[in-house]
Design a protein around this motif. Structure first.
Motif, PDB file in Angstrom:
ATOM      1  N   ARG A 206       5.363  -7.441  -5.465  1.00 31.51           N
ATOM      2  CA  ARG A 206       6.733  -6.749  -5.636  1.00 31.51           C
ATOM      3  C   ARG A 206       6.973  -6.781  -7.118  1.00 31.51           C
ATOM      4  O   ARG A 206       7.223  -5.947  -7.764  1.00 31.51           O
ATOM      5  N   ILE A 207       6.861  -8.209  -7.695  1.00 30.78           N
ATOM      6  CA  ILE A 207       7.370  -8.222  -9.183  1.00 30.78           C
ATOM      7  C   ILE A 207       6.104  -7.429  -9.834  1.00 30.78           C
ATOM      8  O   ILE A 207       6.602  -6.719 -10.908  1.00 30.78           O
ATOM      9  N   ARG A 208       4.819  -7.615  -9.715  1.00 27.27           N
ATOM     10  CA  ARG A 208       3.938  -6.864 -10.391  1.00 27.27           C
ATOM     11  C   ARG A 208       4.000  -5.382 -10.188  1.00 27.27           C
ATOM     12  O   ARG A 208       4.016  -4.485 -11.343  1.00 27.27           O
TER      13      ARG A 208
ATOM     14  N   ASP B  70      -2.716   5.721  -3.685  1.00 26.34           N
ATOM     15  CA  ASP B  70      -1.681   5.160  -3.736  1.00 26.34           C
ATOM     16  C   ASP B  70      -1.646   4.029  -2.974  1.00 26.34           C
ATOM     17  O   ASP B  70      -1.193   2.865  -3.080  1.00 26.34           O
ATOM     18  N   LEU B  71      -2.145   4.011  -1.680  1.00 17.92           N
ATOM     19  CA  LEU B  71      -2.291   2.968  -0.653  1.00 17.92           C
ATOM     20  C   LEU B  71      -3.025   1.863  -1.286  1.00 17.92           C
ATOM     21  O   LEU B  71      -2.802   0.660  -1.103  1.00 17.92           O
TER      22      LEU B  71
ATOM     23  N   TYR C 133     -12.334  -5.715  -8.755  1.00 18.28           N
ATOM     24  CA  TYR C 133     -12.474  -6.417  -7.379  1.00 18.28           C
ATOM     25  C   TYR C 133     -13.559  -6.535  -6.908  1.00 18.28           C
ATOM     26  O   TYR C 133     -14.374  -5.517  -6.386  1.00 18.28           O
ATOM     27  N   GLY C 134     -14.005  -7.891  -7.161  1.00 16.89           N
ATOM     28  CA  GLY C 134     -15.273  -8.453  -6.518  1.00 16.89           C
ATOM     29  C   GLY C 134     -16.481  -7.797  -7.528  1.00 16.89           C
ATOM     30  O   GLY C 134     -15.918  -7.530  -8.656  1.00 16.89           O
TER      31      GLY C 134
ATOM     32  N   GLU D 105      -2.656  -4.754  -5.201  1.00 14.79           N
ATOM     33  CA  GLU D 105      -1.640  -5.508  -6.129  1.00 14.79           C
ATOM     34  C   GLU D 105      -1.913  -7.112  -5.762  1.00 14.79           C
ATOM     35  O   GLU D 105      -1.761  -7.759  -6.635  1.00 14.79           O
ATOM     36  N   GLU D 106      -1.753  -7.463  -4.401  1.00 13.17           N
ATOM     37  CA  GLU D 106      -1.788  -8.870  -4.182  1.00 13.17           C
ATOM     38  C   GLU D 106      -2.976  -8.912  -3.200  1.00 13.17           C
ATOM     39  O   GLU D 106      -2.843  -8.981  -1.949  1.00 13.17           O
TER      40      GLU D 106
END
Length: 227
Positions: free
Chosen positions: A108-110, A157-158, A129-130, A164-165
Motif C-alpha cells: 500500500r505504501i509503494r 492494472d491488475l 520480475y525473474g 507491487e509486492e
C-alpha cells in the motif's frame, strides 16, 4: 523512505516497525495524536491509527491533510464502512483494516507513493520480475521474453497491482478497490476473468494463486528453461 507511524498499541507498533525496518524503511513511532501533530521531523508517508487515546484519528487525519499533501494511510481495527469513507473524504490516501500483514502495508505504501511522486525520467526504467517478465509502469507496457504482451487496460492494472509486492496475499476487496473503484458494488466475477487472462498470457512467468475465501497471491515463477 521515512515513515511516521501513529499507533497507540505498542505490540502492534513494534511489530510493524520491525517489519518495515527489515524492508529498509526508516520509522518514527508516536503513540498519540498530539505527538503526531507536534512531530517536527520530516517524513514521506504517515501510517495513522484511528483509535488513539487522546483524540480521534479522523481529526488527526484532517489536520495533517490541512498541512500538506504527504500520503496518509489509515490503519485501524474499525471495520465500519462509515469510518472508511469519512477517512478517505478527509484526505486519507488508503485504508488498511486490522489485522494486516507487513507486506500488505508495504504494498500500500509503494502504491500511494507511486501515485503521489511519479518516477523521474532517469529512474523510470522497467521493473524486472525473474528472468522473463518486465513491467514498464511509465509506459504501461509488459514484455515476456522481450516480446510485448497485449493486455487489456484492467489486465495491466491488475498485474501492476499484484506485482507491487510479489508473494503478498491480497483480498478480493483490496484488489477491487485498487484496480476497479473504491465504490465498486458489482460482482467480483470480473476479477476471476482477468486473473484467468493473466495466467494464460503470462504462463510460465508468474503464478497467480487463488486462496479460497480470501483473494489472490502472485508469485514469480522459477525459470526452469536452463535445467
Amino acid at each position: 523512505m521515512r515513515v511516521l507511524l501513529v499507533e497507540d498499541d505498542e505490540p502492534v507498533a513494534q511489530s510493524l516497525r520491525r517489519g518495515l525496518i527489515r524492508y529498509g524503511f526508516e520509522v518514527e513511532w508516536v503513540s498519540t495524536g498530539g505527538a503526531a501533530l507536534s512531530h517536527e521531523g520530516s517524513y514521506d508517508v504517515v501510517l495513522l491509527d484511528l483509535g488513539l487515546p487522546d483524540t480521534d484519528g479522523l481529526d488527526v487525519c484532517k489536520a495533517l491533510r490541512g498541512r500538506g499533501d504527504v500520503p496518509i494511510i489509515v490503519i485501524s481495527a474499525r471495520s465500519d464502512e462509515t469510518d472508511r469513507v469519512v477517512g478517505l473524504e478527509l484526505g486519507a490516501d488508503d485504508y488498511v483494516s486490522k489485522p494486516f500483514g507487513v507486506r500488505e502495508v508495504i504494498a500500500r505504501i509503494r502504491a500511494v507513493m507511486r501515485r503521489a511522486q511519479p518516477r523521474t525520467e532517469a529512474s523510470a526504467g522497467p521493473d524486472v520480475y525473474g528472468s522473463r517478465l518486465t513491467v514498464d509502469r511509465r509506459a504501461a507496457r509488459v514484455r515476456l521474453d522481450g516480446e510485448e504482451v497485449s493486455l487489456a487496460p484492467k489486465e495491466y492494472d491488475l498485474l501492476a497491482f499484484l506485482t507491487e509486492e510479489p508473494g503478498a496475499l491480497m483480498s478480493r476487496e483490496q484488489i477491487m478497490e485498487a484496480v476497479w473503484d473504491a465504490n465498486w458494488f458489482g460482482p467480483t466475477k470480473t476479477l476471476d476473468v482477468h486473473v484467468a487472462a493473466l495466467r494464460r498470457k503470462l504462463a510460465g512467468a508468474v503464478v497467480i494463486e487463488a486462496v479460497r475465501g480470501v483473494g489472490f497471491r502472485l508469485e514469480i515463477a522459477k525459470d526452469d528453461r536452463a535445467s
